[in-house]
Design a protein around this motif. Structure first.
Motif, PDB file in Angstrom:
ATOM      1  N   ALA A  24       0.789  -1.291   0.143  1.00 38.30           N
ATOM      2  CA  ALA A  24       0.041   0.084   0.100  1.00 38.30           C
ATOM      3  C   ALA A  24       0.903   1.255  -0.074  1.00 38.30           C
ATOM      4  CB  ALA A  24      -0.952   0.044   1.268  1.00 38.30           C
ATOM      5  N   THR A  25       1.986   1.357   0.820  1.00 38.51           N
ATOM      6  CA  THR A  25       2.805   2.438   0.990  1.00 38.51           C
ATOM      7  C   THR A  25       3.259   2.852  -0.540  1.00 38.51           C
ATOM      8  OG1 THR A  25       3.315   1.839   3.074  1.00 38.51           O
ATOM      9  CG2 THR A  25       4.584   3.327   1.798  1.00 38.51           C
ATOM     10  N   ALA A  26       3.953   1.848  -1.001  1.00 38.08           N
ATOM     11  CA  ALA A  26       4.429   2.124  -2.485  1.00 38.08           C
ATOM     12  C   ALA A  26       3.552   2.422  -3.537  1.00 38.08           C
ATOM     13  CB  ALA A  26       5.227   0.656  -3.048  1.00 38.08           C
ATOM     14  N   GLU A  27       2.273   1.729  -3.349  1.00 36.71           N
ATOM     15  CA  GLU A  27       1.035   2.381  -4.419  1.00 36.71           C
ATOM     16  C   GLU A  27       0.734   3.688  -4.118  1.00 36.71           C
ATOM     17  OE1 GLU A  27      -1.707  -0.709  -3.519  1.00 36.71           O
ATOM     18  OE2 GLU A  27      -0.312  -2.341  -4.389  1.00 36.71           O
ATOM     19  N   TYR A  28       0.693   4.203  -2.892  1.00 39.96           N
ATOM     20  CA  TYR A  28       0.429   5.417  -2.549  1.00 39.96           C
ATOM     21  C   TYR A  28       1.379   6.213  -3.125  1.00 39.96           C
ATOM     22  CZ  TYR A  28      -0.083   9.742   0.281  1.00 39.96           C
ATOM     23  OH  TYR A  28      -0.346  11.102   0.736  1.00 39.96           O
ATOM     24  N   GLU A  29       2.736   6.083  -2.784  1.00 41.59           N
ATOM     25  CA  GLU A  29       3.830   7.044  -3.284  1.00 41.59           C
ATOM     26  C   GLU A  29       3.914   7.011  -4.904  1.00 41.59           C
ATOM     27  OE1 GLU A  29       5.777   9.041  -1.753  1.00 41.59           O
ATOM     28  OE2 GLU A  29       4.988   8.211   0.352  1.00 41.59           O
ATOM     29  N   LEU A  30       3.505   6.057  -5.679  1.00 43.85           N
ATOM     30  CA  LEU A  30       3.320   6.135  -7.107  1.00 43.85           C
ATOM     31  C   LEU A  30       2.371   6.965  -7.589  1.00 43.85           C
ATOM     32  CD1 LEU A  30       3.895   4.977  -9.718  1.00 43.85           C
ATOM     33  CD2 LEU A  30       2.408   3.009  -9.490  1.00 43.85           C
ATOM     34  N   ALA A  31       1.241   6.988  -6.941  1.00 43.17           N
ATOM     35  CA  ALA A  31       0.041   7.930  -7.309  1.00 43.17           C
ATOM     36  C   ALA A  31       0.320   9.242  -6.802  1.00 43.17           C
ATOM     37  CB  ALA A  31      -1.172   7.549  -6.244  1.00 43.17           C
ATOM     38  N   ARG A  32       1.115   9.795  -5.924  1.00 39.89           N
ATOM     39  CA  ARG A  32       1.702  10.922  -5.412  1.00 39.89           C
ATOM     40  C   ARG A  32       2.782  11.689  -6.576  1.00 39.89           C
ATOM     41  NH1 ARG A  32       0.301  14.512  -3.891  1.00 39.89           N
ATOM     42  NH2 ARG A  32       1.979  15.180  -1.897  1.00 39.89           N
ATOM     43  N   ARG A  33       3.647  10.447  -6.913  1.00 42.06           N
ATOM     44  CA  ARG A  33       4.517  10.983  -7.849  1.00 42.06           C
ATOM     45  C   ARG A  33       3.916  11.382  -9.343  1.00 42.06           C
ATOM     46  NH1 ARG A  33      10.030   9.795  -7.171  1.00 42.06           N
ATOM     47  NH2 ARG A  33      10.526   9.072  -5.252  1.00 42.06           N
ATOM     48  N   VAL A  42      -4.667   7.999  -2.027  1.00 41.93           N
ATOM     49  CA  VAL A  42      -5.087   6.612  -1.330  1.00 41.93           C
ATOM     50  C   VAL A  42      -5.985   5.874  -1.948  1.00 41.93           C
ATOM     51  CG1 VAL A  42      -6.402   6.349   0.920  1.00 41.93           C
ATOM     52  CG2 VAL A  42      -4.883   7.955   0.871  1.00 41.93           C
ATOM     53  N   MET A  43      -6.718   6.277  -2.834  1.00 37.73           N
ATOM     54  CA  MET A  43      -7.441   5.364  -3.803  1.00 37.73           C
ATOM     55  C   MET A  43      -6.983   4.299  -4.538  1.00 37.73           C
ATOM     56  SD  MET A  43     -10.539   6.663  -2.894  1.00 37.73           S
ATOM     57  CE  MET A  43     -10.069   7.725  -1.191  1.00 37.73           C
ATOM     58  N   LEU A  44      -5.873   4.713  -4.946  1.00 35.44           N
ATOM     59  CA  LEU A  44      -4.955   3.689  -5.886  1.00 35.44           C
ATOM     60  C   LEU A  44      -4.574   2.192  -4.990  1.00 35.44           C
ATOM     61  CD1 LEU A  44      -3.586   2.571  -8.270  1.00 35.44           C
ATOM     62  CD2 LEU A  44      -1.484   3.939  -7.577  1.00 35.44           C
ATOM     63  N   PRO A  45      -4.202   2.364  -3.722  1.00 32.63           N
ATOM     64  CA  PRO A  45      -4.032   1.129  -2.986  1.00 32.63           C
ATOM     65  C   PRO A  45      -5.175   0.591  -2.507  1.00 32.63           C
ATOM     66  CG  PRO A  45      -3.159   2.974  -1.881  1.00 32.63           C
ATOM     67  CD  PRO A  45      -3.437   3.544  -3.322  1.00 32.63           C
ATOM     68  N   PRO A 101      -9.604   1.504 -12.708  1.00 30.45           N
ATOM     69  CA  PRO A 101     -10.958   0.912 -13.456  1.00 30.45           C
ATOM     70  C   PRO A 101     -10.853  -0.471 -13.453  1.00 30.45           C
ATOM     71  CG  PRO A 101     -10.165   2.917 -14.528  1.00 30.45           C
ATOM     72  CD  PRO A 101      -9.000   2.425 -13.466  1.00 30.45           C
ATOM     73  N   ILE A 102      -9.520  -1.177 -13.871  1.00 27.88           N
ATOM     74  CA  ILE A 102      -9.748  -2.562 -13.833  1.00 27.88           C
ATOM     75  C   ILE A 102     -10.219  -3.313 -12.614  1.00 27.88           C
ATOM     76  CG2 ILE A 102      -8.474  -4.783 -14.551  1.00 27.88           C
ATOM     77  CD1 ILE A 102      -6.685  -2.990 -16.638  1.00 27.88           C
ATOM     78  N   SER A 103      -9.453  -2.669 -11.601  1.00 27.96           N
ATOM     79  CA  SER A 103      -9.784  -3.099 -10.185  1.00 27.96           C
ATOM     80  C   SER A 103     -11.327  -3.366  -9.912  1.00 27.96           C
ATOM     81  CB  SER A 103      -8.852  -2.567  -9.161  1.00 27.96           C
ATOM     82  OG  SER A 103      -7.487  -2.912  -9.468  1.00 27.96           O
TER      83      SER A 103
END
Length: 224
Positions: A24-33, A42-45, A101-103
């Protein structure tokens, strides 16, 4: 066996919690970048983790593979950006934008398919008393076998509501076999055997042939 089941349950839960916490942390940081603000990032993870949980909960092989693939792709992209191997590009933004969207699609597909199959009513055969093949003697000398009682069970329909009878003012409400069985604390098949043996008097029958009993003609201990 129950201890092994409990261990397996907690192992699965622990594995799932650890995996979600790590990714979850890496997914959150990916969205922030990629430019998402904190409440949106937060919605991505959250979307990916809900999909993974649904796939593992209902154990669909395709969705397990797809959900873990999407989660792994997000991890690779996040760590590659952090290490400087990748840079923000249109292709990267497009791929990451499609993860949610896929998720969302697959999570709702699982939730719609699985409960429908789980709640489909199963065909339960009617419970019948075991047949011993031996006739039972009645008070009048007639023989009533359990097979005849079983045939009467098949014609007795359960849709008669409690307290079925005439709605004539001042007249007591007649009782069904189920009502009498509830008063005595016995099975309705026992009430039918009492009728067959002459122990219990039938007051009248419905047009469909169901027995109705007068409450004042029940044995004293059954009245209430």
């Amino acid at each position: 066996m129950s201890n092994l089941n409990q261990v397996g349950t907690w192992v699965r839960r622990g594995s799932l919690a650890a995996g979600i916490a790590f990714t979850a942390t890496a997914e959150y940081e990916l969205a922030r970048r990629l430019g998402a603000k904190p409440p949106i990032a937060v919605m991505l993870p959250l979307a990916l983790d809900c999909y993974v949980i649904a796939a593992l909960r209902w154990f669909r092989a395709f969705d397990i593979f797809l959900s873990l693939t999407l989660m792994g792709a997000a991890q690779v992209a996040a760590h590659a950006l952090e290490a400087g191997v990748l840079k923000v590009s249109l292709n990267l933004v497009t791929v990451v934008s499609l993860l949610v969207p896929i998720s969302l699609w697959r999570t709702h597909a699982l939730a719609r398919q699985t409960p429908r199959a789980a709640t489909r009513p199963a065909t339960v055969p009617p419970v019948q008393p075991p047949s011993s093949g031996l006739p039972e003697k009645t008070s009048g000398g007639a023989e009533v076998t359990l097979d005849r009682m079983t045939e009467q069970d098949a014609t007795e329909t359960p849709e008669l509501p409690p307290g079925t009878g005439q709605d004539v003012e001042g007249a007591p409400r007649l009782l069904t076999s189920r009502d009498v069985a509830d008063r005595f604390g016995v099975d309705p098949s026992t009430v039918r055997s009492w009728v067959a043996s002459g122990t219990l008097e039938v007051h009248e029958k419905t047009p469909r042939g169901h027995n109705l009993f007068h409450p004042d003609k029940l044995p004293q201990e059954a009245r209430s």
